[in-house]
Design a protein around this motif. Structure first.
Motif, PDB file in Angstrom:
ATOM      1  N   ASP A  39      74.151 126.021  65.734  1.00 14.72           N
ATOM      2  CA  ASP A  39      74.054 126.439  64.476  1.00 14.72           C
ATOM      3  C   ASP A  39      75.053 127.258  63.769  1.00 14.72           C
ATOM      4  O   ASP A  39      75.432 127.226  62.842  1.00 14.72           O
ATOM      5  CB  ASP A  39      72.719 127.375  64.424  1.00 14.72           C
ATOM      6  CG  ASP A  39      71.600 126.704  64.531  1.00 14.72           C
ATOM      7  OD1 ASP A  39      71.447 125.368  64.361  1.00 14.72           O
ATOM      8  OD2 ASP A  39      70.352 126.952  64.894  1.00 14.72           O
ATOM      9  N   THR A  43      78.096 126.488  60.986  1.00 16.04           N
ATOM     10  CA  THR A  43      78.227 127.485  59.933  1.00 16.04           C
ATOM     11  C   THR A  43      79.828 127.916  59.643  1.00 16.04           C
ATOM     12  O   THR A  43      80.450 127.817  58.482  1.00 16.04           O
ATOM     13  CB  THR A  43      77.513 128.878  60.230  1.00 16.04           C
ATOM     14  OG1 THR A  43      76.143 128.492  60.252  1.00 16.04           O
ATOM     15  CG2 THR A  43      77.965 129.780  59.037  1.00 16.04           C
ATOM     16  N   THR A 223      68.366 133.098  66.422  1.00 14.84           N
ATOM     17  CA  THR A 223      68.304 131.774  65.987  1.00 14.84           C
ATOM     18  C   THR A 223      67.839 132.065  64.545  1.00 14.84           C
ATOM     19  O   THR A 223      68.531 131.541  63.508  1.00 14.84           O
ATOM     20  CB  THR A 223      67.557 131.012  66.531  1.00 14.84           C
ATOM     21  OG1 THR A 223      67.726 130.867  68.114  1.00 14.84           O
ATOM     22  CG2 THR A 223      67.493 129.516  66.072  1.00 14.84           C
ATOM     23  N   ASN A 224      66.714 132.602  64.205  1.00 16.92           N
ATOM     24  CA  ASN A 224      66.274 132.527  62.645  1.00 16.92           C
ATOM     25  C   ASN A 224      67.302 133.371  62.121  1.00 16.92           C
ATOM     26  O   ASN A 224      67.247 133.145  60.642  1.00 16.92           O
ATOM     27  CB  ASN A 224      64.790 133.353  62.834  1.00 16.92           C
ATOM     28  CG  ASN A 224      64.464 133.499  61.678  1.00 16.92           C
ATOM     29  OD1 ASN A 224      63.825 132.507  60.986  1.00 16.92           O
ATOM     30  ND2 ASN A 224      63.887 134.556  60.992  1.00 16.92           N
ATOM     31  N   ASN A 227      70.119 130.933  60.436  1.00 15.48           N
ATOM     32  CA  ASN A 227      69.492 130.151  59.692  1.00 15.48           C
ATOM     33  C   ASN A 227      69.093 130.929  58.246  1.00 15.48           C
ATOM     34  O   ASN A 227      68.932 130.154  57.365  1.00 15.48           O
ATOM     35  CB  ASN A 227      68.159 129.570  60.012  1.00 15.48           C
ATOM     36  CG  ASN A 227      68.512 128.679  61.083  1.00 15.48           C
ATOM     37  OD1 ASN A 227      69.591 127.969  61.214  1.00 15.48           O
ATOM     38  ND2 ASN A 227      67.504 128.310  61.999  1.00 15.48           N
TER      39      ASN A 227
END
Length: 340
Positions: A39, A43, A223-224, A227
């Protein structure tokens, strides 16, 4: 109750991810860490990354993986964290300090370029960061053609000239301690851009035991946040805009915000004693800290960097995080607008 300068932005979803990790007994560096790496890489436009437990060890690994023959000089700002000086010296390299821009606290390109020209053929690498969120003139620095280590601990999600922070360096480092934009409780992300550098880095990493990697339990916390980065940045900018208006009512100053940047904590450059300001804010229930207390120049006397020295003495930071709450934000606005 005192409002702290730093508070991790952790919501229910983050805690649910950690709980799921505990229930499934996924505590080692495995699938969740790989997903988090992926992730972050997406980005910033990197192919592959690593997650290490320790910031200083991550820096050491990056420095060791750079093939630079007999070039020993590493250019950096004295406002960088002390860990950089320690890692550079451990690697048998020599730090060359370059002063900063007083408007942003970021390393000065003009002064950096002068140092490069004066040490041609001996530069091992250049290290740049974005102090309190302010990116330097990084596209110009990247064009110098010298191995660039880009620390995005305070600029992940920012951009310059329509390129994301983390898109410029040959090596990317991002600390994820509790006071950073993205927190995993601890840990540091590292990525490289070229296949050649990637192979060198992997060879160095293989020399270490597996316990240097960040556990899935920590990775699950971050992780969240990755995002939801845009939401986090928007909230920070909205609060910072109100603070900026407040500081204009006083004789104190704050930094310019260049490019698509945001503050990780709100900086105030004090006209008078920082001690008095901290005392005043604490009486009102708000913690205020020295902005560069963990910097190299705060621990060592670095010559020929007068702007960095001034900022180390005069720059303080106020709380600025998305979950600060309306009442706390209003209280801080009142304090900033009435600072002595």
């Amino acid at each position: 109750m005192i409002t702290p300068v730093f508070k991790p932005y952790i919501n229910r979803k983050d805690m649910d991810n950690v709980l799921s990790c505990l229930v499934n007994e996924k505590l080692e560096n495995n699938q969740i860490s790989k997903e988090l790496c992926s992730d972050i890489c997406k980005t910033i436009g990197a192919d592959e990354g690593f997650l290490f437990k320790e910031y200083r060890r991550a820096i050491e690994i990056v420095l060791r993986s750079i093939e630079a023959e007999n070039r020993k000089n590493v250019i950096l700002s004295p406002l960088l964290p002390l860990y950089y000086k320690l890692a550079i010296e451990k690697a048998g390299l020599n730090p060359l300090y370059v002063d900063v821009s007083p408007e942003t606290a970021a390393i000065s390109f003009d002064k950096l370029n002068d140092v490069v020209l004066g040490n041609e053929g001996s530069i091992h690498s250049i290290i740049v960061d974005s102090p309190l969120g302010n990116m330097p003139e990084i596209s110009k620095i990247a064009e110098l053609g010298i191995t660039l280590i880009e620390d995005i601990s305070n600029s992940f999600g920012s951009s310059a000239e329509e390129k994301k922070s983390g898109s410029f360096g040959d090596y990317i480092i991002m600390n994820m301690d509790p006071d950073k934009i993205i927190t995993a409780g601890s840990g540091t992300f590292v990525a490289v851009k070229s296949k050649k550098n990637k192979d060198f880095l992997k060879n160095i990493v293989l020399e270490y035991d597996k316990d240097i990697f960040l556990p899935d339990l920590n990775a699950a916390l971050a992780t969240n946040q990755v995002n939801n980065l845009e939401k986090i940045i928007k909230a920070r900018n909205e609060i910072a805009a109100i603070y900026s208006q407040a500081v204009m009512k006083t004789k104190n100053k704050t930094f310019m915000q260049l490019n698509n940047s945001f503050f990780t904590a709100f900086p105030v450059i004090a006209e008078n004693s920082t001690k008095e300001i901290k005392k005043y804010a604490l009486k009102k229930g708000v913690e205020v800290l020295d902005a560069f207390s963990d910097s190299i120049i705060n621990k060592f006397n670095i010559g020929e960097c007068p702007e960095a020295k001034k900022l180390n003495m005069r720059c303080i930071i106020f709380p600025l995080y998305p979950n600060i709450g309306k009442n706390n934000a209003e209280k801080i606005v009142k304090i900033i607008s009435t600072l002595p």
